[in-house]
Motif scaffolding. Structure first.
Motif, PDB file in Angstrom:
ATOM      1  N   ASN A 200     -13.168  -9.072   1.061  1.00  0.00           N
ATOM      2  CA  ASN A 200     -13.329  -9.930   1.657  1.00  0.00           C
ATOM      3  C   ASN A 200     -11.314 -10.026   0.331  1.00  0.00           C
ATOM      4  OD1 ASN A 200     -12.734 -12.261   3.974  1.00  0.00           O
ATOM      5  ND2 ASN A 200     -13.609 -13.570   2.180  1.00  0.00           N
ATOM      6  N   SER A 201     -10.895  -9.133   0.100  1.00  0.00           N
ATOM      7  CA  SER A 201      -9.589  -9.626  -0.786  1.00  0.00           C
ATOM      8  C   SER A 201      -9.142  -8.274  -0.207  1.00  0.00           C
ATOM      9  CB  SER A 201      -9.936  -8.913  -2.284  1.00  0.00           C
ATOM     10  OG  SER A 201      -9.187  -8.184  -2.598  1.00  0.00           O
ATOM     11  N   TYR A 202      -6.823  -8.827   0.020  1.00  0.00           N
ATOM     12  CA  TYR A 202      -6.647  -7.656   0.183  1.00  0.00           C
ATOM     13  C   TYR A 202      -6.716  -5.765  -0.617  1.00  0.00           C
ATOM     14  CZ  TYR A 202      -4.497 -11.843   2.784  1.00  0.00           C
ATOM     15  OH  TYR A 202      -4.183 -12.928   3.774  1.00  0.00           O
ATOM     16  N   TRP A 203      -6.710  -6.173  -1.460  1.00  0.00           N
ATOM     17  CA  TRP A 203      -6.639  -5.048  -2.302  1.00  0.00           C
ATOM     18  C   TRP A 203      -8.195  -3.857  -1.677  1.00  0.00           C
ATOM     19  CZ3 TRP A 203      -3.396  -3.454  -4.656  1.00  0.00           C
ATOM     20  CH2 TRP A 203      -2.134  -4.662  -5.341  1.00  0.00           C
ATOM     21  N   SER A 204      -9.448  -4.417  -0.928  1.00  0.00           N
ATOM     22  CA  SER A 204     -10.524  -3.790  -0.014  1.00  0.00           C
ATOM     23  C   SER A 204      -9.814  -3.006   1.059  1.00  0.00           C
ATOM     24  CB  SER A 204     -11.151  -4.785   0.029  1.00  0.00           C
ATOM     25  OG  SER A 204     -10.221  -5.363   1.292  1.00  0.00           O
ATOM     26  N   LEU A 205      -8.336  -3.184   1.418  1.00  0.00           N
ATOM     27  CA  LEU A 205      -7.640  -2.828   2.712  1.00  0.00           C
ATOM     28  C   LEU A 205      -6.804  -1.415   1.943  1.00  0.00           C
ATOM     29  CD1 LEU A 205      -6.478  -5.924   4.778  1.00  0.00           C
ATOM     30  CD2 LEU A 205      -8.900  -4.386   5.298  1.00  0.00           C
ATOM     31  N   ILE A 206      -6.146  -1.358   0.849  1.00  0.00           N
ATOM     32  CA  ILE A 206      -5.566  -0.739   0.570  1.00  0.00           C
ATOM     33  C   ILE A 206      -5.991   0.406  -0.732  1.00  0.00           C
ATOM     34  CG2 ILE A 206      -3.601  -0.328  -1.286  1.00  0.00           C
ATOM     35  CD1 ILE A 206      -2.848  -3.291  -0.305  1.00  0.00           C
ATOM     36  N   LEU A 207      -6.926  -0.156  -1.373  1.00  0.00           N
ATOM     37  CA  LEU A 207      -7.292   1.043  -3.153  1.00  0.00           C
ATOM     38  C   LEU A 207      -8.162   1.869  -1.686  1.00  0.00           C
ATOM     39  CD1 LEU A 207      -8.202  -1.600  -5.913  1.00  0.00           C
ATOM     40  CD2 LEU A 207      -6.232  -0.292  -5.014  1.00  0.00           C
ATOM     41  N   PRO A 208      -8.826   1.570  -1.212  1.00  0.00           N
ATOM     42  CA  PRO A 208      -9.687   2.782  -0.531  1.00  0.00           C
ATOM     43  C   PRO A 208      -9.269   4.280   0.178  1.00  0.00           C
ATOM     44  CG  PRO A 208     -11.104   0.762   0.015  1.00  0.00           C
ATOM     45  CD  PRO A 208      -9.522   0.706  -0.652  1.00  0.00           C
ATOM     46  N   SER A 209      -8.108   3.906   1.014  1.00  0.00           N
ATOM     47  CA  SER A 209      -7.442   4.243   1.377  1.00  0.00           C
ATOM     48  C   SER A 209      -6.489   4.769   0.520  1.00  0.00           C
ATOM     49  CB  SER A 209      -6.965   4.276   2.825  1.00  0.00           C
ATOM     50  OG  SER A 209      -6.710   3.410   2.881  1.00  0.00           O
TER      51      SER A 209
ATOM     52  N   GLY B 206       0.814  -1.377  -0.027  1.00  0.00           N
ATOM     53  CA  GLY B 206      -0.246   0.108  -0.149  1.00  0.00           C
ATOM     54  C   GLY B 206       0.945   1.651  -0.023  1.00  0.00           C
ATOM     55  N   THR B 207       2.305   1.332   1.146  1.00  0.00           N
ATOM     56  CA  THR B 207       2.762   2.759   0.965  1.00  0.00           C
ATOM     57  C   THR B 207       3.368   2.314  -0.538  1.00  0.00           C
ATOM     58  OG1 THR B 207       2.952   1.969   3.202  1.00  0.00           O
ATOM     59  CG2 THR B 207       4.342   3.716   2.369  1.00  0.00           C
ATOM     60  N   ALA B 208       4.024   1.508  -1.136  1.00  0.00           N
ATOM     61  CA  ALA B 208       4.578   1.600  -2.086  1.00  0.00           C
ATOM     62  C   ALA B 208       3.192   2.505  -3.512  1.00  0.00           C
ATOM     63  CB  ALA B 208       5.302   0.370  -2.759  1.00  0.00           C
ATOM     64  N   ILE B 209       2.104   1.600  -3.530  1.00  0.00           N
ATOM     65  CA  ILE B 209       0.871   2.539  -4.703  1.00  0.00           C
ATOM     66  C   ILE B 209       0.615   3.546  -4.336  1.00  0.00           C
ATOM     67  CG2 ILE B 209      -1.124   1.934  -5.911  1.00  0.00           C
ATOM     68  CD1 ILE B 209      -0.882  -1.501  -4.308  1.00  0.00           C
ATOM     69  N   SER B 210       0.720   3.878  -3.000  1.00  0.00           N
ATOM     70  CA  SER B 210       0.315   5.324  -2.750  1.00  0.00           C
ATOM     71  C   SER B 210       1.387   6.438  -2.463  1.00  0.00           C
ATOM     72  CB  SER B 210       0.094   5.281  -1.002  1.00  0.00           C
ATOM     73  OG  SER B 210      -1.505   4.601  -1.177  1.00  0.00           O
TER      74      SER B 210
END
Length: 310
Positions: free
Chosen positions: A159-168, A105-109
Motif C-alpha cells: 500500500n505504498s507508492y514505492w511498491s509501484l516503482i522499486l519492483p520494476s 520511477g523513470t528518473a530513478i531507473s
C-alpha cells in the motif's frame, strides 16, 4: 603488333552512369503501388480505431444510442464525459498518481541503469564478470509472483507508492543496451580525460552522457511507457483506492465495466457510460502521443545505435 589504348571519356553517357545498389534503384510502378497500399492499410488500422474512440468520447448519449455503440459518423458533440471524469474524482487523482510514479520511477531507473551500465562497460571494473553473469541469469529466470509479494511485504512497501516503482525499477535488457553503447565510445577519448585528472564521475557526466543523448532518450522512453502502462503491481500491492494509478481505473471502466468507488455515476444525465470509458482511454493515451513526436529523432537514432553497437 602494337595495341593502342584510348582513355575512357568520363563525359560519355555510357561511362558516366552511376551504379547504385539494388535497394536504391527506382521501383517499378506496380511495386510502388503495392507498397503504398500496404502502408495505407497499416496506417488505417491504427488511425481509424483511434478516430472512433476519440469521436465516441466526445459524443452525447443520443448520438451513441443512435449509432448503436461506437460512433463513426459525427453527431452531437459534448465535453461532458471529460468534465465529469476530471472534476476531482477518482480519475483525476489517478492521473496525478500515474504522473508522479512515471516521473519519479523513470528518473530513478535512468540513474541506476546509466551508472550500472557505465561501470560494467569499463574494463577491469570490480566483479565485472560475476555481476554480468548474475544480471544475465535474471533475464531468463524470475522468482515468481508469490516470492515477489513476500519480499515487498517484508520490506513494508504494501500500500505504498514505492511498491509501484522499486519492483520494476531495473530492466537488465536496458542496462545491456546502454552498456553496449558505452563500450562503443572511443576509449582514447576517455583515456585522455583521465590523463588530465578527470575521475569516473566527471567523465560520465561531462563526456559520456552528452555523447549518449539518443540512447538515453530511448531508454527513458522505455521506462516511462512501462511505468505509465503498468497496472499489475497496483492490483497486487495497493489496497487504498485513492492510491490507484490510471491504468487500474481504465481497466475497471473499460474491461470490467464497473464503476469506480468515489466517482460520480457514469450513467446519469446526458453523459453516456461508453463516452466516459472512451474518455478514460484517451486520457491514458494522450501523454505518450504528445511526447513521442518530440523524441522521434532521438528514438530512431538511439535504437539503431544500440542495436548495432550492442
Amino acid at each position: 603488333m602494337s595495341i593502342t589504348t584510348r582513355p575512357i571519356d568520363s563525359s560519355h553517357p555510357r561511362t558516366s552512369k552511376v551504379v547504385r545498389p539494388a535497394w536504391e534503384e527506382p521501383r517499378a510502378p506496380l511495386e510502388a503501388g503495392a507498397r503504398a497500399i500496404v502502408l495505407f492499410g497499416m496506417a488505417a488500422l491504427i488511425v481509424v480505431p483511434l478516430y472512433i474512440v476519440v469521436l465516441t468520447s466526445f459524443s452525447s448519449q443520443a448520438t451513441i444510442t443512435a449509432a448503436g455503440g461506437m460512433v463513426v459518423v459525427p453527431g452531437e458533440l459534448t465535453f461532458a464525459a471529460y468534465e465529469q471524469i476530471l472534476s476531482g474524482g477518482v480519475v483525476t487523482r489517478a492521473v496525478l498518481v500515474s504522473v508522479g510514479i512515471t516521473t519519479v520511477g523513470t528518473a530513478i531507473s535512468l540513474v541506476v541503469s546509466v551508472m550500472a551500465a557505465y561501470g560494467l562497460s569499463r574494463p577491469g571494473s570490480f566483479a565485472h564478470r560475476p555481476i554480468l553473469f548474475f544480471l544475465l541469469i535474471t533475464m531468463f529466470f524470475g522468482a515468481g509472483m508469490i516470492p515477489s509479494y513476500l519480499l515487498v511485504s517484508n520490506l513494508g512497501l504494501i500500500n505504498s507508492y514505492w511498491s509501484l516503482i522499486l519492483p520494476s525499477c531495473i530492466s537488465v535488457f536496458n542496462i545491456f543496451l546502454l552498456r553496449g553503447f558505452f563500450m562503443g565510445i572511443d576509449q582514447s577519448i576517455l583515456d585522455s580525460a583521465r590523463i588530465d585528472g578527470a575521475g569516473d564521475w566527471r567523465i560520465l557526466s561531462t563526456m559520456v552522457l552528452p555523447m549518449s543523448k539518443s540512447v538515453i532518450t530511448v531508454i527513458g522512453l522505455f521506462y516511462g511507457v512501462g511505468y505509465w502502462n503498468a497496472f499489475f503491481n497496483a492490483t497486487l500491492y495497493i489496497n487504498d483506492s485513492e492510491k490507484l494509478p490510471l491504468q487500474v481505473i481504465l481497466r475497471s471502466y473499460v474491461l470490467q465495466g464497473v464503476s469506480v468507488p468515489g466517482q460520480v455515476s457514469v450513467g446519469s444525465g446526458e453523459v453516456a457510460t461508453l463516452a466516459v470509458q472512451m474518455a478514460v482511454v484517451i486520457i491514458a493515451l494522450v501523454p505518450v502521443l504528445i511526447i513521442y513526436p518530440f523524441l522521434q529523432k532521438h528514438i530512431s537514432s538511439g535504437v539503431m545505435i544500440g542495436a548495432v553497437k550492442g
